[in-house]
Enzyme design. Structure first.
Site, short mmCIF file in Angstrom:
data_model
loop_
_atom_site.label_atom_id
_atom_site.label_comp_id
_atom_site.label_asym_id
_atom_site.label_seq_id
_atom_site.Cartn_x
_atom_site.Cartn_y
_atom_site.Cartn_z
N ARG A 1 -4.78 3.24 17.21
CA ARG A 1 -5.09 2.50 16.33
C ARG A 1 -5.06 3.37 14.84
O ARG A 1 -4.11 4.27 14.86
CB ARG A 1 -6.85 2.73 16.37
N LYS A 2 -5.49 3.00 13.66
CA LYS A 2 -5.43 3.74 12.53
C LYS A 2 -6.00 5.30 12.62
O LYS A 2 -6.87 5.49 13.53
CB LYS A 2 -6.09 2.88 11.43
N GLY B 1 -16.89 -5.73 1.46
CA GLY B 1 -17.04 -7.39 1.79
C GLY B 1 -17.24 -7.64 3.05
O GLY B 1 -17.49 -8.79 3.25
N ARG C 1 0.72 -1.15 -0.01
CA ARG C 1 0.05 -0.04 0.01
C ARG C 1 0.90 1.32 -0.02
O ARG C 1 1.72 1.50 1.07
CB ARG C 1 -0.80 0.18 1.24
N CYS D 1 -14.59 -0.72 4.39
CA CYS D 1 -13.53 -0.13 3.58
C CYS D 1 -14.10 0.64 2.22
O CYS D 1 -13.71 1.66 1.75
CB CYS D 1 -12.47 -1.06 3.09
N GLY D 2 -15.22 -0.09 1.78
CA GLY D 2 -15.92 0.27 0.64
C GLY D 2 -17.05 1.61 0.75
O GLY D 2 -17.81 2.00 0.08
FE1 SRM Z 1 -9.71 -0.76 5.02
C1 SRM Z 1 -8.59 -3.18 7.11
C2 SRM Z 1 -8.49 -2.23 2.15
C3 SRM Z 1 -10.23 2.08 2.97
C4 SRM Z 1 -11.99 0.55 7.34
N1 SRM Z 1 -8.64 -2.32 4.70
C5 SRM Z 1 -8.31 -3.32 6.07
C6 SRM Z 1 -7.39 -4.41 5.41
C7 SRM Z 1 -5.85 -3.95 5.55
C8 SRM Z 1 -7.67 -5.69 6.13
C9 SRM Z 1 -6.63 -6.58 5.65
O1 SRM Z 1 -5.50 -6.87 6.16
O2 SRM Z 1 -6.94 -7.54 4.58
C10 SRM Z 1 -7.59 -4.33 3.94
C11 SRM Z 1 -6.73 -4.77 2.91
C12 SRM Z 1 -7.38 -5.51 1.79
C13 SRM Z 1 -6.54 -5.60 0.40
O3 SRM Z 1 -5.87 -6.54 0.23
O4 SRM Z 1 -6.70 -4.87 -0.29
C14 SRM Z 1 -8.47 -3.08 3.66
N2 SRM Z 1 -9.32 -0.24 3.09
C15 SRM Z 1 -8.79 -1.06 2.16
C16 SRM Z 1 -9.08 -0.43 0.91
C17 SRM Z 1 -7.99 -1.00 -0.08
C18 SRM Z 1 -10.41 -0.82 0.26
C19 SRM Z 1 -10.45 -0.33 -1.41
O5 SRM Z 1 -10.74 -1.23 -2.00
O6 SRM Z 1 -10.44 0.72 -1.75
C20 SRM Z 1 -8.77 1.11 1.36
C21 SRM Z 1 -7.39 1.48 1.39
C22 SRM Z 1 -7.30 2.74 1.72
C23 SRM Z 1 -5.65 3.32 1.81
O7 SRM Z 1 -5.49 3.74 0.55
O8 SRM Z 1 -5.39 3.45 2.75
C24 SRM Z 1 -9.57 0.97 2.55
N3 SRM Z 1 -10.72 1.00 5.33
C25 SRM Z 1 -11.02 2.09 4.35
C26 SRM Z 1 -11.79 2.90 4.73
C27 SRM Z 1 -12.43 4.03 3.87
C28 SRM Z 1 -12.01 5.35 4.35
O9 SRM Z 1 -10.98 5.51 4.72
O10 SRM Z 1 -12.28 6.31 3.71
C29 SRM Z 1 -12.27 2.58 6.01
C30 SRM Z 1 -13.43 3.13 6.78
C31 SRM Z 1 -13.25 4.48 7.41
C32 SRM Z 1 -12.53 4.27 8.67
O11 SRM Z 1 -11.27 3.47 8.67
O12 SRM Z 1 -12.86 5.00 9.72
C33 SRM Z 1 -11.57 1.25 6.25
N4 SRM Z 1 -10.24 -1.30 7.02
C34 SRM Z 1 -11.11 -0.68 7.77
C35 SRM Z 1 -11.16 -1.28 9.03
C36 SRM Z 1 -12.28 -0.83 10.27
C37 SRM Z 1 -11.28 -0.02 11.07
C38 SRM Z 1 -11.69 -0.04 12.64
O13 SRM Z 1 -11.50 1.00 13.03
O14 SRM Z 1 -12.03 -1.21 13.07
C39 SRM Z 1 -10.24 -2.28 9.01
C40 SRM Z 1 -9.97 -3.34 10.01
C41 SRM Z 1 -8.87 -2.85 11.10
O15 SRM Z 1 -8.08 -1.97 10.83
O16 SRM Z 1 -8.79 -3.57 12.03
C42 SRM Z 1 -9.53 -2.36 7.70
FE1 SF4 Z 2 -13.69 -6.12 4.61
FE2 SF4 Z 2 -12.11 -4.02 4.05
FE3 SF4 Z 2 -11.40 -6.48 3.39
FE4 SF4 Z 2 -13.49 -5.25 2.11
S1 SF4 Z 2 -11.45 -4.66 2.09
S2 SF4 Z 2 -13.75 -7.37 2.91
S3 SF4 Z 2 -14.50 -4.08 3.93
S4 SF4 Z 2 -11.60 -5.58 5.33
#
Ligand code: SRM
Ligand code: SF4
Length: 522
Positions: free
Chosen positions: A182-183, A442, A68, A447-448
């Site tokens: 956290r993030k 998903g 990333r 994240c979406g």
């Molecule tokens: Fe996300 C975790 C993908 C935007 C909330 N997110 C993950 C992980 C790293 C989980 C994992 O290890 O597999 C996903 C990686 C999957 C992969 O292989 O791609 C993942 N998040 C994404 C992306 C790629 C979705 C997308 O297809 O666009 C986005 C990457 C953004 C970036 O460039 O950094 C992405 N994630 C978001 C957003 C949207 C936003 O930021 O506007 C959110 C909701 C907003 C927020 O965070 O407040 C989001 N992601 C989460 C969470 C829930 C956070 C929490 O506080 O519980 C997780 C799980 C965690 O962090 O424990 C997570």
């Molecule tokens: Fe769940 Fe984020 Fe993975 Fe999508 S990319 S399946 S919302 S953790």
């Protein structure tokens, strides 16, 4: 002083692993990992700490890592895009890239043995993936039209870069901010249409003019919002901090807020560690005064009204820039997925027709700016534009999807491919007069961003005929742009195989869609 230093015995798994060894420490061990290979690595380094350098172990595709990036304000050059393309190209069918919902890029297929070479290539063109995962500040979003839009109030580019530089020590990694509870998400918007979804960030700056006793002349600055976030447990829109800052104070305020969060944020329960939980515990007044203490000066109160008063634009299509004779063109990238050939071609198009600049949007699309009037017509005949369209169909146009089960082990369903197929099927049977924003995610991590969508679809396990099947919870009512607010869940557990008629009815009942003649059912 963080809590981690005081009570190691009672720490949760993640606090413990950070206390034992800072995530950033793996930066000096990349050569070692590369020569020993991923299977010989310490599991905690492999599965967790590597995320501090932006490298994510993918349990779904072991040995093929995801990287990333950080793309501040979503802006990169043709040269940078070529380097990213060359990284994924060497992985053949395993290699691809996704534009993310944070205006960023993720690369796939990465082998650990190639990391030293990849990091060298990235730093040679000024790219970094540092601190892009785990308990760090995510990619900082800014207006995708910064510097192009005649109606913009502030060009966010430099500020976004300055904040990233402060947080990451100019991209090399900064141990001051590598152990947050956290993030943490930061967004700055300088336009009128809230193009960054300010309301869903832990910290957001939205444009607001001050005119008061201290500022007799109308002065530009930002109102500050705090605490917005989505998680499986809870989703909240950001709330006003009742503070207004001028642009030159934004970096210092970001620093102060991050320091308060780092040192005082809740760490015991990871489900309750995002900034909003601290604000809940303290109340926003106390949080504000702690920020003032950390900053060493009082904050001015917010202005009554901010300047977000436009509907959100999606930037797809051809538009005039504020610079006479120049245009920006928004290309629709289906669910943000790119392959090496696409990336090389985008780099070439930006170079030949524009100014070698490529921009990303939070809708997972691309903007090529600075195309002169004289080159526009030829640009629009380029082959790539049959794949990445300037006038996509109305449902396709606004489709956003997270990664889903193809690469993400949290996923409860497959998203990207399913989303594209479903939209195609719906477009074949419906006539739409306006875009409808459909977001797929998903799992409940969101994240979406289904909560910002007209129709949000969140992966879940549903039951059909006594069997567990892939399904979705349906969200509706998300409003973006001016007076943004979050949508809520309206229907639970619809099996994906039964979803098409459900979406068809929603589109007809709520969004003015009509059945195409050929699909009228007798
Ligand atoms: Fe996300 C975790 C993908 C935007 C909330 N997110 C993950 C992980 C790293 C989980 C994992 O290890 O597999 C996903 C990686 C999957 C992969 O292989 O791609 C993942 N998040 C994404 C992306 C790629 C979705 C997308 O297809 O666009 C986005 C990457 C953004 C970036 O460039 O950094 C992405 N994630 C978001 C957003 C949207 C936003 O930021 O506007 C959110 C909701 C907003 C927020 O965070 O407040 C989001 N992601 C989460 C969470 C829930 C956070 C929490 O506080 O519980 C997780 C799980 C965690 O962090 O424990 C997570
Ligand atoms: Fe769940 Fe984020 Fe993975 Fe999508 S990319 S399946 S919302 S953790």
């Amino acid at each position: 002083m963080t809590e981690t230093a005081t009570t190691t015995a009672s720490l949760n798994k993640f606090e413990k692993l950070k206390a034992e060894k800072d995530g950033l420490a793996v930066k000096t061990e990349i050569e070692k990992f590369a020569s020993s290979g991923w299977e010989a690595m310490d599991e905690t380094d492999r599965d967790h700490r590597l995320k501090w350098v932006g490298v994510f172990f993918r349990p779904v595709t072991p040995g093929k890592f995801m990287m990333r990036m950080r793309i501040p304000n979503g802006i990169l050059t043709s040269n940078q895009m070529r380097v990213l393309a060359s990284v994924v190209q060497r992985y053949g069918d395993d290699g691809n890239a996704d534009i993310t919902s944070r205006q960023n890029i993720q690369l796939r297929g990465i082998r650990i043995e190639d990391l030293p070479d990849i990091f060298n290539k990235l730093s040679a063109v000024g790219l970094t993936s540092i601190q892009s995962g785990m308990d760090n500040v995510r990619n900082i979003t800014g207006d995708p039209l910064a510097g192009l839009d005649a109606d913009e109030l502030f060009d966010t580019r430099e500020l976004v870069q300055q904040i990233q530089d402060m947080i990451t020590s100019n991209g090399v990694g900064n141990p001051e901010f590598s152990n947050l509870p956290r993030k943490f998400n930061i967004a700055i918007t300088g336009g009128r249409d809230n193009s960054v979804h300010a309301e869903i960030n832990d910290l957001a700056f939205v444009p607001a003019f001050k005119n008061s006793a201290e500022y007799p002349v109308l002065t530009f600055g930002f109102n500050i919002l705090v605490g917005g976030f989505f998680s499986a447990k809870r989703c909240e829109a950001a709330i006003p901090l009742n503070a207004w800052v001028q642009p030159e104070d934004v970096v210092a305020v970001c620093r102060a807020i991050l320091e308060v969060y780092r040192d005082r944020g809740l760490r015991a329960n990871r489900q309750k560690s995002r900034l909003m939980w601290l604000i809940d515990e303290w109340g926003v007044e106390k949080f504000r005064s702690e920020v003032e203490k950390q900053l060493g000066q009082p904050l001015l109160s917010a202005t009554e009204q901010d300047e977000i008063n436009w509907e959100k634009r999606d930037h797809i299509g051809v538009y005039k820039q504020k610079q006479f004779g120049l245009n920006y063109v928004g290309l629709h990238i289906p669910v943000g997925r790119l392959y090496a050939d696409d990336m090389f071609e985008l780099a070439r198009l930006a170079e030949v027709y524009g100014s070698s600049e490529i921009r990303l949007t939070v809708e997972q699309n691309i903007i090529i700016p600075n195309i002169p009037d004289s080159k526009l017509a030829t640009f629009l005949t380029e082959n790539l534009l049959t794949k990445f369209k300037t006038q996509p169909e109305p449902l396709t146009r606004s489709l956003v999807s997270c990664t889903g089960s193809q690469f993400c082990n949290f996923a409860l369903i497959e998203t990207k491919n399913r989303a594209l197929e479903m939209i195609k099927a719906l477009e074949a049977e419906l006539k739409l007069t306006r875009p409808v924003r459909i977001h797929w995610t998903g799992c409940p991590n969101s994240c979406g961003q289904p909560q910002v969508a007209d129709i949000g679809l969140m992966g879940t396990k549903a039951r059909k005929n006594g069997k567990a099947v892939e399904g979705v919870d349906i969200y509706m009512g998300g409003k973006v742009g001016t007076e943004a607010h979050l949508g809520t869940c309206v229907t639970k557990g619809v099996p994906c195989e039964d979803l098409q008629p459900v979406l068809r009815s929603l589109l007809i009942e709520h969004f003015g869609a009509r059945l195409q003649r050929s699909s009228h059912h007798n």
